[in-house]
Design a protein around this motif. Structure first.
Motif, PDB file in Angstrom:
ATOM      1  N   SER A 276     -31.120 -24.528  49.322  1.00 51.17           N
ATOM      2  CA  SER A 276     -29.857 -25.243  49.062  1.00 51.17           C
ATOM      3  C   SER A 276     -29.550 -25.207  47.587  1.00 51.17           C
ATOM      4  CB  SER A 276     -29.942 -26.709  49.504  1.00 51.17           C
ATOM      5  OG  SER A 276     -30.195 -26.788  50.869  1.00 51.17           O
ATOM      6  N   GLU A 277     -30.584 -25.465  46.781  1.00 53.88           N
ATOM      7  CA  GLU A 277     -30.382 -25.494  45.335  1.00 53.88           C
ATOM      8  C   GLU A 277     -29.962 -24.117  44.815  1.00 53.88           C
ATOM      9  OE1 GLU A 277     -32.980 -26.567  41.451  1.00 53.88           O
ATOM     10  OE2 GLU A 277     -33.595 -27.439  43.343  1.00 53.88           O
ATOM     11  N   ALA A 278     -30.662 -23.073  45.308  1.00 54.90           N
ATOM     12  CA  ALA A 278     -30.359 -21.709  44.843  1.00 54.90           C
ATOM     13  C   ALA A 278     -28.950 -21.300  45.249  1.00 54.90           C
ATOM     14  CB  ALA A 278     -31.372 -20.732  45.415  1.00 54.90           C
ATOM     15  N   ALA A 279     -28.540 -21.681  46.463  1.00 53.76           N
ATOM     16  CA  ALA A 279     -27.219 -21.273  46.939  1.00 53.76           C
ATOM     17  C   ALA A 279     -26.110 -21.975  46.168  1.00 53.76           C
ATOM     18  CB  ALA A 279     -27.086 -21.568  48.430  1.00 53.76           C
ATOM     19  N   LEU A 280     -26.427 -23.125  45.588  1.00 57.04           N
ATOM     20  CA  LEU A 280     -25.402 -23.863  44.834  1.00 57.04           C
ATOM     21  C   LEU A 280     -25.245 -23.362  43.406  1.00 57.04           C
ATOM     22  CD1 LEU A 280     -26.018 -27.547  45.936  1.00 57.04           C
ATOM     23  CD2 LEU A 280     -23.967 -26.185  46.328  1.00 57.04           C
ATOM     24  N   LEU A 281     -26.270 -22.622  42.921  1.00 55.80           N
ATOM     25  CA  LEU A 281     -26.210 -22.159  41.537  1.00 55.80           C
ATOM     26  C   LEU A 281     -25.127 -21.101  41.371  1.00 55.80           C
ATOM     27  CD1 LEU A 281     -29.997 -21.749  40.687  1.00 55.80           C
ATOM     28  CD2 LEU A 281     -28.422 -23.461  39.787  1.00 55.80           C
TER      29      LEU A 281
END
Ligand SMILES: Cc1ncc(COP(=O)(O)OP(=O)(O)O)c(N)n1
Ligand SMILES: Cc1nc(C(=O)O)sc1CCOP(=O)(O)O
Ligand SMILES: [Mg+2]
Length: 559
Positions: free
Chosen positions: A552-557
């Motif tokens: 989730s974090e990576a996709a939001l970057l």
């Protein structure tokens, strides 16, 4: 009339990460929770929170049903026209109201008579329905006179709808003329500019363009472009009548890109009503909220399946019989709880089970699946290579109940028979399994089909074969699958760039590298599929939650 609101992420897929600690995904299911009664299904909405236990939310007040209005002629033989539209909508679970423009006396031999409904009475029917009934989409069929075309256009200007699907019916399957030359002018000048899609066959496309020759797929592409210039937002030229082709190739043009959609030609006399059915199915899917390309693909699958299942049906003595809109669903829609449509965002965190790992940790398949969906897996595949078929089917049925209660699709690896036996949501197949095309024929239009692809060519074939997504890898070396060729992040990027289908990455992915995969930033890449990172661990629930947080974090970057 614009379809902007209907064009979902299917056409231009983007990674749509769930907001941390917020709603991940809403899925609407047609669920009849009480299998003993046959009342209209109500809707159950599932809400997922990544860091808390998901809870089902009952939505008994969710009473809006997608609504299609068909403006067409009645066919006394019930193969085509209004009757085909009603059957299609019933099969697709969309409400259908009707404005009858003409009453025809016809059967499998041809059209014996036509009684035109006066245009002021067509206008009255239009007013009755459109002024009251919250119609989502209008679909037109036989419009027997220019004055009826004009009356319809006036009504649509007065009561705008979300989308207009125009099937420019001119000649019946038996060759009888159903609309004269004056109607052509009405189509060209008034109706097509208002249409979101027009669906002519080659003869109709030729007539609309002033009798241009139509002999090849290349001619169909030219015709699609010229028809688009007349104003409709999308054009589907149907090539079923094109000679010398073993496949039925249709050309879809959205004003920017051409798509050649092919399906095997079904050898049957029962083709009466295919055009009406295709157009009303497109309209029904648009009413449900599909993007245009997705609606067209679903409609093609629907017609193909119905023809295939009805190939030996005998109704009437003429050359062209009707087909059965419901037969295709006899065996596969018994379950009242199935996902309506594949959502590519479901590929976000794809949990693939492994029987050896479950044995190693002393867990049952169902325990493993429950923990994964509780932890936030968004789709589950049962990849059980060492389990007896009977045990596999039994376990799959229980897993299906678990997954459905969380709104998560469940697929079966390799085994179409097991998927059919338990009415799973679909299958994942590899390059050495049966083709996706054959799997589609066996499973019908609604099931999810995933295909493993290591190359751009394989990805293209999966799209041609009507798969829903591809799994691409091994991204990294893995111990889970013997002798698996690694394609690396570069190989994955190449496949993703070429793929018209959404992609899930697989192979050696876990906590340490899932972020790198998600950061690839290619729009078709929707998520990661993992086996050992979840199932070869002590606590599946914790591992799934943690991996979910990482991707989730990576996709939001920003990419
Ligand atoms: C999501 C996903 N992608 C790829 C595979 C591999 O499938 P296949 O190539 O058929 O190999 P097996 O899984 O059958 O060994 C997959 N299972 N899931
Ligand atoms: C089942 C499978 N298919 C692959 C492919 O490359 O198509 S790699 C793979 C195994 C993935 O397991 P793990 O997450 O434990 O590496
Ligand atoms: Mg396989």
């Amino acid at each position: 009339m614009a379809t902007a609101q209907l064009l979902s992420s299917h056409l231009h897929p983007q990674i749509t990460p769930p907001l941390p600690s917020k709603l991940i995904t809403n899925r609407f299911w047609n669920c009849n929770t009480d299998s003993t009664n046959n009342q209209t299904p109500h809707f159950l909405k599932m809400q997922f929170q990544p860091n808390s236990t998901p809870t089902p939310i009952s939505e008994s007040q969710h009473n809006k049903i997608p609504h299609l209005l068909t403006v067409a002629g009645s066919d006394s033989g019930s193969g085509a026209g209004i009757q085909a539209d009603l059957k299609t909508c019933a099969a697709r679970r969309v409400y259908c109201s009707t404005v009858i423009t003409a009453v025809t006396a016809q059967n499998t031999l041809g059209v014996q008579g036509v009684h035109m409904v006066p245009e002021d009475f067509v206008a009255q029917q239009l007013n009755s329905v459109l002024s009251d009934m919250n119609v989502d989409v209008v679909k037109t069929g036989m419009l027997p006179s220019l004055s009826v075309v004009k009356v319809l256009c006036q009504s649509l200007r007065k009561f705008p709808v979300k989308a207009l699907v125009v099937d420019p019916v001119m000649v019946s399957t038996s060759g009888d003329i159903l609309a004269g030359p004056s109607v052509l002018a009405g189509f060209r000048e008034e109706l097509l500019p208002m249409a979101d899609i027009v669906t002519p066959n080659v003869k109709e496309a030729s007539a609309l363009l002033g009798d241009v020759p139509m002999k090849s797929v290349s001619d169909m592409r030219t015709a699609a472009k010229l028809l688009h210039d007349l104003g409709p937002r999308n054009v589907l030229v149907k090539g079923g009548d094109l000679p010398n082709s073993s496949d039925a190739i249709d050309v879809f043009f959205d004003g920017q890109e051409f798509y050649e959609l092919s399906s095997p030609r079904v050898n049957t006399r029962n083709t009466h009503g295919t055009g009406c059915t295709l157009a009303s199915c497109i309209a029904a899917e648009l009413a449900k909220g599909s993007s245009m390309l997705s609606a067209v693909k679903i409609a093609k699958r629907f017609v193909e399946s119905a023809l295939d299942y009805s190939r030996d049906l005998v109704i009437g003595n003429g050359a062209q019989g009707p087909f059965d809109h419901f037969l295709a669903f006899k065996n596969i829609s018994q379950s009242s709880c199935r996902q309506d449509r594949f959502n590519p965002n479901d590929l976000f965190l794809y949990a693939v089970t492994d029987s050896r790992m479950n044995s190693k940790w002393g867990r049952s398949i169902t325990e493993a699946v429950k923990a994964a969906v509780e932890g936030g897996a968004t789709i589950v595949q049962l990849r059980e290579k060492d389990v007896e078929t009977r045990d596999f089917v039994d376990a799959a049925k229980v897993c299906l109940e678990i997954c459905r209660s969380y709104g998560v699709p469940l697929l079966i690896n390799d085994r179409i028979d097991v998927a059919l036996a338990c009415d799973a949501d679909g299958v994942h197949i590899g390059q050495s399994d049966m083709s996706a095309r054959l799997a589609r024929t066996l499973l019908g239009p609604e099931k999810i089909i995933g295909v493993s692809c290591k190359t751009q060519e394989q990805a293209h074939q999966a799209w041609i074969d009507d798969a829903d997504y591809i799994g691409s890898g091994g991204v990294y070396p893995t111990n889970t699958k013997a002798n698996n060729r690694t394609i690396g992040l570069d190989g994955l990027r190449e496949v993703c760039k070429a793929s018209k289908l959404p992609v899930v990455a697989i192979g050696g992915i876990g906590m340490s590298n899932a972020g790198d995969v998600m950061k690839l930033g290619v729009p078709s890449l929707k998520g990661v599929a993992v086996v050992s990172a979840l199932f070869d661990r002590e606590c599946i629930l914790t591992e799934t939650r943690n991996l979910h947080a990482v991707i989730s974090e990576a996709a939001l970057l920003p990419q």
